[in-house]
Design a protein around this motif. Structure first.
Motif, PDB file in Angstrom:
ATOM      1  N   THR A 234       0.832  -1.196   0.000  1.00  0.00           N
ATOM      2  CA  THR A 234       0.000   0.000   0.000  1.00  0.00           C
ATOM      3  C   THR A 234       0.871   1.252   0.000  1.00  0.00           C
ATOM      4  N   PRO A 235       0.578   2.216  -0.869  1.00  0.00           N
ATOM      5  CA  PRO A 235       1.423   3.420  -0.934  1.00  0.00           C
ATOM      6  C   PRO A 235       1.233   4.314   0.284  1.00  0.00           C
ATOM      7  N   GLU A 236       2.260   5.079   0.587  1.00  0.00           N
ATOM      8  CA  GLU A 236       2.218   6.026   1.696  1.00  0.00           C
ATOM      9  C   GLU A 236       1.288   7.187   1.344  1.00  0.00           C
ATOM     10  N   THR A 237       0.533   7.657   2.328  1.00  0.00           N
ATOM     11  CA  THR A 237      -0.364   8.792   2.113  1.00  0.00           C
ATOM     12  C   THR A 237       0.425  10.092   2.090  1.00  0.00           C
ATOM     13  N   GLY A 238       0.169  10.915   1.101  1.00  0.00           N
ATOM     14  CA  GLY A 238       0.820  12.218   0.988  1.00  0.00           C
ATOM     15  C   GLY A 238      -0.201  13.345   0.991  1.00  0.00           C
TER      16      GLY A 238
ATOM     17  N   GLY B 247      -2.991   8.304  -1.038  1.00  0.00           N
ATOM     18  CA  GLY B 247      -1.918   7.423  -1.462  1.00  0.00           C
ATOM     19  C   GLY B 247      -2.129   7.079  -2.924  1.00  0.00           C
TER      20      GLY B 247
ATOM     21  N   GLN C  72      -0.916   4.881  -6.452  1.00  0.00           N
ATOM     22  CA  GLN C  72      -0.214   3.733  -7.024  1.00  0.00           C
ATOM     23  C   GLN C  72      -0.517   3.680  -8.521  1.00  0.00           C
TER      24      GLN C  72
ATOM     25  N   ASN D 139       4.515   2.766  -6.645  1.00  0.00           N
ATOM     26  CA  ASN D 139       3.975   3.618  -5.592  1.00  0.00           C
ATOM     27  C   ASN D 139       4.602   5.007  -5.648  1.00  0.00           C
TER      28      ASN D 139
ATOM     29  N   ASN E  24       5.952   8.122  -3.995  1.00  0.00           N
ATOM     30  CA  ASN E  24       6.524   8.418  -2.678  1.00  0.00           C
ATOM     31  C   ASN E  24       6.394   9.911  -2.400  1.00  0.00           C
TER      32      ASN E  24
ATOM     33  N   ASN F 119       7.547  11.762  -0.161  1.00  0.00           N
ATOM     34  CA  ASN F 119       8.777  12.403   0.298  1.00  0.00           C
ATOM     35  C   ASN F 119       9.736  12.714  -0.848  1.00  0.00           C
TER      36      ASN F 119
END
Length: 362
Positions: A209-213, A231, A233, A252, A254, A256
């Motif tokens: 699961t991708p990180e939430t931004g 998030g 993808q 995914n 990112n 950051n």
């Protein structure tokens, strides 16, 4: 202005039901230096009203098409570069450009047609010049590369449509000639890619699961005008250099490593996310009459190390994430937004904000 017949293979582009249309070369210069150059064919389809009904006309850019030096520019003092071509009796086709330093893109298409031209618009019940604009064009490439798309690409604006073909285009040019390095549109990749070999028994490990931004866009006064928490993808099918076949990969985003940019207008807003050699943009459109907004366009450019050619895909006719002005769209479950057969976006824990956190749920 007339429909152009096919005269010689060097000067035409032929495709589908439209037959053969003529190619033109257009350049915008500052002094002796070229900043924008385009080699393309364009077919224009326009709907207009008569006294009794509506009528349609189609025509192509004639070989007499020229660059309007007064309206075209390389961009200066915060102004966008523009390529404006004029043709016939008061008609014009324009493209504006922007860059984030790594990529350049066509930010809008402008078509101007003169209903007083009775040879093109017989029995029109209106006269004068009509201007239509589309902010969902889907043409972009890395800086110092040429965008190439032989396949037909149709862009709709108002009651008109422009179909480009045999296009080679570059903005923010380092020299006077188109760069030898090319960014090929996804339609050409599908046409020219080698037939896929039987699927490998090796199953790639999903990225999870991708990180939430949190991604935001500010207007000219510094106020946040678009805010999205999600998030992301990417699901992309491309021809693998290592495996010499078409593969499907999940990527995914990112937060950051992502640079956020974009713009907010009266009826359209754009969110652009750039992560190294990947550029993803979302266009939101609002109906000023109903105060409803939705996600109308998604564009992707990716140049990953395993790709034989860079991947480019766009769709400006989407209808996702519908909500009302003053309300925010929210969906905690995973959603799949299909863009083209070879590309979709998976969203997770999505909240898209306009001016309020009053929510419309999926």
């Amino acid at each position: 202005m007339k429909v152009v017949k096919c005269l010689a293979p060097l000067f035409i582009a032929c495709f589908g039901i439209f037959g053969c249309i003529q190619a033109v070369t257009l350049e915008v210069k500052k002094g002796n230096s070229t900043c924008i150059k385009a080699e393309l064919s364009a077919l224009l389809f326009i709907t207009y009203t008569t006294s009794n009904s509506t009528s349609n006309v189609s025509t192509s850019l004639p070989d007499s098409t020229s660059v309007d030096a007064a309206s075209s520019s390389c961009g200066a003092d915060g102004r966008q570069p523009w390529l404006v071509a004029v043709f016939g009796s008061g008609h014009a086709l324009g493209l504006s450009f922007s860059t984030n330093g790594s990529f350049y893109s066509v930010t809008s298409l402008m078509l101007q047609y003169n209903l007083s031209d009775t040879s093109l618009f017989p029995q029109s019940n209106r006269s004068g010049v009509v201007t239509v604009v589309s902010a969902s064009v889907g043409i972009w490439a890395p800086i110092n590369t040429t965008y190439r798309c032989v396949s037909p690409t149709t862009i709709r604006a108002g009651g008109a449509a422009v179909t480009f073909s045999a296009m080679r285009l570059e903005a923010y040019m380092p020299g006077n000639d188109l760069s030898p390095a090319e960014s090929v549109c996804v339609a050409d990749q599908i046409t020219t890619a080698a037939p896929p070999t039987p699927a490998s028994t090796t199953i790639p490990t999903p990225p999870g699961t991708p990180e939430t931004g949190v991604f935001s866009v500010r207007n000219s006064t510094g106020t946040v005008c678009l805010l999205a928490r999600m998030g992301l993808q990417l699901n992309v099918s491309y021809v693998s250099q290592a495996q010499n076949k078409t593969v499907q990969e999940l990527f995914n985003v990112n937060p950051n490593l992502t640079v956020t940019s974009g713009s907010c207008g009266g009826t359209t807003s754009t969110l652009v996310l750039t992560q190294q050699t990947t550029m993803l943009s979302f266009t939101f459109s609002m109906n000023a009459t109903t105060s409803k907004y939705h996600l109308s366009g998604i564009n992707l450019f990716a140049n990953w190390s395993d790709m034989i050619v860079a991947f480019s895909a766009s769709n400006a006719s989407l209808d996702y994430l519908r909500s009302t002005l003053g309300r925010s769209y929210m969906c905690n479950t995973e959603q799949t937004l299909l863009v083209v057969p070879a590309f979709s976006v998976n969203t997770f824990r999505l909240q898209r904000r306009n001016a309020s956190w009053t929510r419309t749920r999926c």
